[in-house]
Design a protein around this motif. Structure first.
Motif, PDB file in Angstrom:
ATOM      1  N   GLU A 216       2.916   5.732  -4.741  1.00 51.16           N
ATOM      2  CA  GLU A 216       2.406   4.967  -3.592  1.00 51.16           C
ATOM      3  C   GLU A 216       3.126   3.641  -3.341  1.00 51.16           C
ATOM      4  OE1 GLU A 216      -1.715   4.336  -4.524  1.00 51.16           O
ATOM      5  OE2 GLU A 216      -1.297   2.691  -5.887  1.00 51.16           O
ATOM      6  N   CYS A 217       3.818   3.108  -4.334  1.00 50.46           N
ATOM      7  CA  CYS A 217       4.390   1.773  -4.163  1.00 50.46           C
ATOM      8  C   CYS A 217       5.691   1.787  -3.364  1.00 50.46           C
ATOM      9  CB  CYS A 217       4.621   1.111  -5.521  1.00 50.46           C
ATOM     10  SG  CYS A 217       3.078   0.645  -6.334  1.00 50.46           S
ATOM     11  N   ALA A 218       5.997   0.623  -2.783  1.00 52.04           N
ATOM     12  CA  ALA A 218       7.191   0.481  -1.949  1.00 52.04           C
ATOM     13  C   ALA A 218       8.445   0.654  -2.802  1.00 52.04           C
ATOM     14  CB  ALA A 218       7.189  -0.880  -1.292  1.00 52.04           C
TER      15      ALA A 218
ATOM     16  N   PHE B 159      -0.472  -4.380   3.363  1.00 53.74           N
ATOM     17  CA  PHE B 159      -0.212  -3.350   2.350  1.00 53.74           C
ATOM     18  C   PHE B 159      -1.436  -3.175   1.472  1.00 53.74           C
ATOM     19  CE2 PHE B 159       1.690  -7.070  -0.021  1.00 53.74           C
ATOM     20  CZ  PHE B 159       0.924  -6.995  -1.173  1.00 53.74           C
ATOM     21  N   GLY B 160      -1.509  -2.016   0.847  1.00 53.21           N
ATOM     22  CA  GLY B 160      -2.642  -1.723  -0.015  1.00 53.21           C
ATOM     23  C   GLY B 160      -2.628  -0.247  -0.365  1.00 53.21           C
ATOM     24  N   PRO B 175       3.014   0.425   2.087  1.00 52.51           N
ATOM     25  CA  PRO B 175       3.031   0.618   0.624  1.00 52.51           C
ATOM     26  C   PRO B 175       2.951  -0.718  -0.116  1.00 52.51           C
ATOM     27  CG  PRO B 175       5.190   1.047   1.579  1.00 52.51           C
ATOM     28  CD  PRO B 175       4.244   0.876   2.728  1.00 52.51           C
ATOM     29  N   PRO B 176       2.175  -0.769  -1.189  1.00 54.61           N
ATOM     30  CA  PRO B 176       2.063  -2.018  -1.960  1.00 54.61           C
ATOM     31  C   PRO B 176       3.281  -2.182  -2.871  1.00 54.61           C
ATOM     32  CG  PRO B 176       0.747  -0.310  -3.000  1.00 54.61           C
ATOM     33  CD  PRO B 176       1.333   0.309  -1.757  1.00 54.61           C
ATOM     34  N   LEU B 202      -2.660  -7.306   1.039  1.00 51.22           N
ATOM     35  CA  LEU B 202      -2.172  -8.562   1.620  1.00 51.22           C
ATOM     36  C   LEU B 202      -1.437  -8.280   2.930  1.00 51.22           C
ATOM     37  CD1 LEU B 202      -0.529 -10.260  -1.540  1.00 51.22           C
ATOM     38  CD2 LEU B 202      -2.920 -10.253  -0.895  1.00 51.22           C
ATOM     39  N   SER B 203      -1.598  -9.184   3.893  1.00 52.63           N
ATOM     40  CA  SER B 203      -0.928  -8.987   5.181  1.00 52.63           C
ATOM     41  C   SER B 203       0.504  -9.501   5.108  1.00 52.63           C
ATOM     42  CB  SER B 203      -1.705  -9.644   6.311  1.00 52.63           C
ATOM     43  OG  SER B 203      -2.144 -10.927   5.949  1.00 52.63           O
ATOM     44  N   ILE B 204       1.327  -8.721   4.418  1.00 52.43           N
ATOM     45  CA  ILE B 204       2.753  -9.011   4.235  1.00 52.43           C
ATOM     46  C   ILE B 204       3.486  -7.693   4.483  1.00 52.43           C
ATOM     47  CG2 ILE B 204       4.519  -9.699   2.549  1.00 52.43           C
ATOM     48  CD1 ILE B 204       2.160 -11.187   1.048  1.00 52.43           C
TER      49      ILE B 204
END
Lengths: 220, 580
Positions: A216-218, B159-160, B175-176, B202-204
Motif C-alpha cells: 500500500e505504501c508509495a 494519504f492514508g 498511498p502513505p 495527512l493532506s500531503i
C-alpha cells in the motif's frame, strides 16, 4: 470625503490581487526561490514587517563588551575545539551567535553577563588575573571546577550553572552552523523521494516492512 | 485622526467572507468558482509560499537558528505569522482560568502551521449524546457529511490507508509513505501490547493530483509551507490562489473586522473593518456575510455586533454565542531509544509529520472517562535547530558512549563525540483527545478592555473537567507502556501526576478551538442551523470551528473544510431560489 483616501480604499483590494498574480508568475523560477541564502550571509528568509523591524533593531545594538566576547570565544573553543572531524566553535562563528541570542532572548543576558563576571572574580582570587589572561593550565584548572556537574564542589554551583548554559549555547550555535551540520552527518533538507529505511539498516535492527506496507505504501 | 470618516466601498458583493483559513478559504473557492462576486477580508498580510519562502533553508540562515519568537512561536522557519500573543491585540481571562489562544494573521490563517492531520469524524462522533449522555448530538450525521469528505479528499489530496475501522472512516487516499526506522520500532512495540498503529492520514501529495500542484519532495517541512511544489494543504496555495484566478474575488488584506452590519429588517448588510495600515475605517456591503475568522474571533465579532434589534450581539437570541468553547486535550512524553545511539546516517526527513499514528482503540465502558484520543509520534534525525544538544549533562553521564562510562557534562573532543553519538535517537508521543463541550466553558466580551483598534476583546473562562484529567492520566499510562516496550528511556513527561493534572496542557494549547457558534435544530439552544446558517439572521453564516457541537478525537480541519463546502453550496442554492 478626502478623494485620495477613498481611492486608497479601492486600491487595497486591487493591490492585493496584483501581488498574488505576480507571485504566480514566479512559478517557472521556483528553483531559485527554493535554493536558499544569497552569498555573504544575507538573510533571505521570509519575514513579516514586524519581524523586519525587530531584526533591524537587534542588529543595531551590541550587548557584550570586547572583554566579554574574548572570554566567550575562549570558553566556546574549549567546549567545541577543532578535532579530526570538524572545526571549532569560533570557526563556526559561535561567539557571534551567542551575542545575537542574548539580544533576541534577553532572559539570557543576566545569567551570561553575571556568569562571566563570576568566572573572572574566581580567577582573580586564584591567579590574580581575569580568565582570558590566565595560562592554559590556569584556565583549564578553573574550567574543570565547573564543567562536571556531579563532581563539582557545592561552592562552585553558580559556575556549574553558567557553564551548563555556555555549553548549551555553544552546542546550539555550533551544530546549527554549516560546519556543525556536516559534522553531525545530517543529510536531509533537500528534495528527494522516500522509499523507506535502507535495507542494510532494516537488517541491522532486525526489522522489515510488512506485506501490507509493501503493497500500500508509495513507491518511487 | 481629526478627519476620521467611514469609507464605504461602492461595490455590492454577493458574499463577504471574514477570514482566509480552512473555512474561509473553502468558501472563497466554492463561491468564486460558482461565479459569485466575493470579497474576502483578512486581518493579516498577503502570503504565498512561492514568494514567502522558509522551506529548504539551512539552520544558519536564521540568525536565531530556528528558535521561536513571539512572531513565530513554532520556530523561526515556521510559516505562521503570530501565535499566542499579538502586539496591540490582548485577550483576558476570568480569575484562575487559563486559555491559550493562537491567532494567525495572514492569508491562509492557521492552515499555515498545522500538522496536516486530516481525519474524518466517524458516525459516532456526530451522535455522542445518544451514546454516553454527555454534550449534544449534532443536527447532522456522518452520511450528511460523507459526500463532502469524499470530494475534499479528491480536491485537496490526503494519504492514508483504508482500514475498515468503525469510527475512523475509510477515505479516498493517496498511498502513505513507508514508516521511518523509529516508527517501525513504535509500531512493533505498540501493536505488541494491543495498541493499533496505522499509516497517518495527512493532506500531503505523495502523488500528483493536478497540474497546479506537484508531488511531495520529502523534506519534512510542511510547517514551512511548500514553496517548491505546493504539495501540502495550505489554504493560501490550494484554495485562495485558485479562487483569485477566477477573477471573481477581491481580497482585502490587513483588514481587521470590527462588526457585522445589519439593517432594520435584521439582515446582515456588510462588514465594517479597520485597515491596519492606514488606520481608517471601511465598510464593504454584500448579500451574505460568512464568518470564518476562527471559532473565538467569529464569536467575538458576533458579540461585538450589537444593535437595537440585537442587544446581546448578532445571532445571539439564544445567548449561546461564545459558550461551549473547547479544545482537544493534550499530553505528551519524550525519551531516547538507546538501540538507536550511533545510528547510520541517511535522509529520513519524510513528509512533514509522522508516517504512522494510533487511532482511538479503547472501550469507554471499561474506562473511567468518556470519549477517546489518538496518538501522534515523532523522533529520529531532524534538521538541527536551536536547542540542539541542550542538557547533554543529563545524557552523557547516564548512558555508555561507545561502551565507555563518562563523567556527566564536560567539554572538548570527547563532548563532540557524545553529541554525534546521541543524535537521531529521540522519540516522543502525544495524545490528542476529545474534551466535552460544556456551557460553563466560554469566552465573552471583556467589559473594560479594548485592543489598539478600539475593538472590545475576549475574556476567557475555561476550566478542564475531571473527564479530561482522567483522559490525560490514561494517556500517560499508555505512553509509559509503549516506551517500556520500545526499550526507550523517558526524558520528559514521565513524572506528571495529580498535582499537575497529569501533564494535561492548558485548554487552547492544542489549537483546536471549537464550539462557540454551535449548530443545532433548536434556535433556543444553538446559533446556527444544520447548514451553518444563523437561526436569527438568514443571510449570515459561520464556517470555521465555531459551528462544532463536539470535536471528536480528530483534528477538526477536514470537517471544517467539508462543512464549509456544504454550507457554500447551500448558499448558492438558496440564492438561486431567492431565499437569501
Amino acid at each position: 470625503m478626502d478623494r485620495r483616501k477613498s481611492l486608497k480604499a479601492i486600491a487595497v483590494s486591487t493591490l492585493s490581487a496584483s501581488l498574488l498574480l505576480d507571485a504566480c508568475k514566479t512559478d517557472n523560477k521556483k528553483d531559485t526561490a527554493a535554493k536558499g541564502a544569497e552569498p555573504g550571509g544575507q538573510l533571505t528568509l521570509d519575514r513579516a514587517e514586524e519581524e523586519k523591524a525587530r531584526e533591524k533593531e537587534l542588529m543595531s545594538t551590541t550587548f557584550f563588551t570586547p572583554h566579554e566576547m574574548a572570554t566567550i570565544t575562549v570558553l566556546a573553543d574549549i567546549i567545541i575545539p577543532r578535532d579530526e572531524v570538524s572545526g571549532s566553535a569560533s570557526d563556526a562563528k559561535v561567539p557571534e551567535f551567542i551575542e545575537f541570542m542574548v539580544k533576541d532572548r534577553p532572559e539570557n543576558q543576566i545569567p551570561m553577563r553575571g556568569g562571566l563576571r563570576w568566572l573572572d572574580v574566581q580567577c582573580l582570587k586564584r591567579f590574580n588575573k581575569p580568565f582570558v589572561d590566565g595560562t592554559e593550565q590556569e584556565r583549564m584548572a578553573m574550567v574543570d571546577e565547573i564543567a562536571w556537574p556531579r563532581k563539582a564542589k557545592p561552592e562552585m554551583a553558580q559556575g556549574v550553572a553558567f557553564f551548563n548554559l555556555m555549553r548549551d549555547l555553544t552546542a546550539s550555535g555550533f551544530y546549527t552552523s554549516e560546519i556543525g551540520v556536516k559534522d553531525l552527518g545530517y543529510v536531509g533538507n533537500t528534495p528527494n523521494k522516500w522509499n523507506g529505511v535502507p535495507d542494510d539498516v532494516l537488517k541491522q535492527y532486525g526489522l522489515s516492512y510488512s506485506e501490507k506496507e509493501l503493497k500500500e505504501c508509495a513507491k518511487y | 485622526m481629526g478627519d476620521l470618516q467611514v469609507k464605504k466601498n461602492a461595490k455590492q458583493y454577493d458574499a463577504i467572507i471574514v477570514g482566509s483559513g480552512a473555512g474561509g478559504g473553502m468558501a472563497a473557492y466554492v463561491l468564486s468558482h460558482a461565479g459569485l462576486k466575493v470579497c474576502l477580508i483578512e486581518a493579516g498580510p498577503m502570503y504565498d509560499p512561492r514568494t514567502n519562502v522558509t522551506q529548504l533553508k539551512n539552520p544558519w540562515e536564521s540568525p536565531r537558528r530556528g528558535a521561536s519568537t513571539k512572531f513565530r512561536p513554532f520556530g523561526d522557519f515556521d510559516a505562521c505569522y503570530w501565535g499566542w500573543e499579538i502586539d496591540g491585540e490582548p485577550y483576558t481571562h476570568a480569575d484562575n482560568t487559563k486559555w491559550e489562544w493562537w491567532r494567525a494573521r495572514m492569508i491562509g490563517g492557521r492552515t499555515n502551521h498545522w500538522g496536516r492531520i486530516s481525519l474524518r469524524f466517524g458516525p459516532k462522533d456526530f451522535k455522542r449524546r445518544s451514546i454516553d449522555g454527555l454534550g449534544d448530538d449534532w443536527p447532522i450525521g456522518y452520511d450528511d457529511v460523507k459526500p463532502y469528505y469524499d470530494r475534499i479528499d479528491k480536491l485537496i489530496g490526503v494519504f492514508g490507508s483504508n482500514e475498515g475501522l468503525e469510527n475512523d472512516p475509510d477515505g479516498i487516499f493517496l498511498p502513505p509513505p513507508k514508516p521511518r526506522l523509529h516508527e517501525l520500532m513504535i509500531k512493533k512495540a505498540a501493536t505488541g501490547i494491543g495498541i493499533p498503529v496505522i499509516p497517518s492520514r495527512l493532506s500531503i501529495l505523495t502523488k500528483k493530483i493536478n497540474d497546479s500542484r506537484g508531488e511531495c519532495i520529502f523534506c519534512g517541512q510542511c510547517n514551512r509551507a511548500c514553496s517548491y511544489a505546493y504539495a501540502d494543504f495550505s489554504s493560501s496555495s490550494v484554495l485562495i490562489k485558485p479562487a483569485m484566478e477566477t477573477g471573481n474575488i477581491d481580497v482585502i488584506t490587513n483588514a481587521m473586522a470590527r462588526e457585522v452590519l445589519t439593517n432594520k429588517e435584521g439582515l446582515a448588510t456588510g462588514v465594517s473593518y479597520v485597515n491596519k495600515q492606514d488606520l481608517q475605517e471601511y465598510q464593504v456591503m454584500g448579500r451574505t456575510v460568512i464568518l470564518a475568522a476562527s471559532a473565538c474571533e467569529s464569536a467575538r465579532l458576533l458579540l461585538n455586533s450589537k444593535s437595537a434589534r440585537y442587544p446581546n450581539g448578532l445571532a445571539n437570541s439564544s445567548g449561546v454565542v461564545g459558550k461551549y468553547l473547547h479544545d482537544s486535550t493534550g499530553a505528551d512524553m519524550g525519551g531516547v531509544i538507546p538501540e538507536l545511539f550511533d545510528r547510520k546516517r541517511y535522509n529520513e526527513d519524510g513528509v512533514g509529520g509522522a508516517h504512522i499514528y494510533t487511532p482511538w482503540w479503547g472501550d469507554n465502558k471499561k474506562l473511567d472517562f468518556p470519549r477517546g484520543y489518538h496518538i501522534e509520534y515523532w523522533g529520529g534525525f531532524g534538521q538541527p535547530a536551536y536547542g540542539f544538544g541542550g542538557g547533554i549533562q543529563s545524557m552523557n553521564g547516564k548512558f555508555l558512549v561507545k561502551g565507555q562510562q563518562k563523567e556527566a557534562g564536560g567539554y572538548g573532543k570527547s563532548l563532540k563525540e557524545d553529541y554525534r553519538y546521541f543524535y537521531g535517537a529521540r522519540v516522543g508521543m502525544a495524545g490528542r483527545g476529545e474534551a466535552i463541550a460544556v456551557e460553563s466553558n466560554y469566552c465573552e466580551i471583556d467589559p473594560k478592555v479594548v485592543d489598539k483598534y478600539g475593538i472590545p476583546v475576549l475574556r476567557f473562562n475555561v476550566k478542564p473537567t475531571e473527564y479530561e484529567i482522567k483522559q490525560a492520566k490514561h494517556m500517560k499510562e499508555t505512553f509509559k507502556e509503549i516506551m517500556h516496550e520500545l526499550g526507550a528511556v523517558i526524558t520528559y513527561g514521565g513524572d506528571d501526576d495529580e498535582k499537575n493534572n497529569y501533564g494535561l496542557h492548558a485548554p487552547g494549547n492544542i489549537i483546536h478551538e471549537a464550539g462557540t457558534v454551535r449548530m443545532g435544530n433548536d434556535p433556543k439552544k444553538s446559533v446556527l442551523n444544520k447548514y451553518n446558517q444563523a437561526h436569527d439572521c438568514k443571510n449570515l453564516f459561520c464556517v470555521d470551528g465555531g459551528p462544532f457541537v463536539s470535536q471528536a478525537d480528530k483534528n477538526i480541519t477536514w470537517t471544517i473544510l467539508a462543512l464549509s463546502m456544504r454550507a457554500s453550496e447551500y448558499i448558492i442554492d438558496e440564492m438561486k431560489k431567492r431565499n437569501i
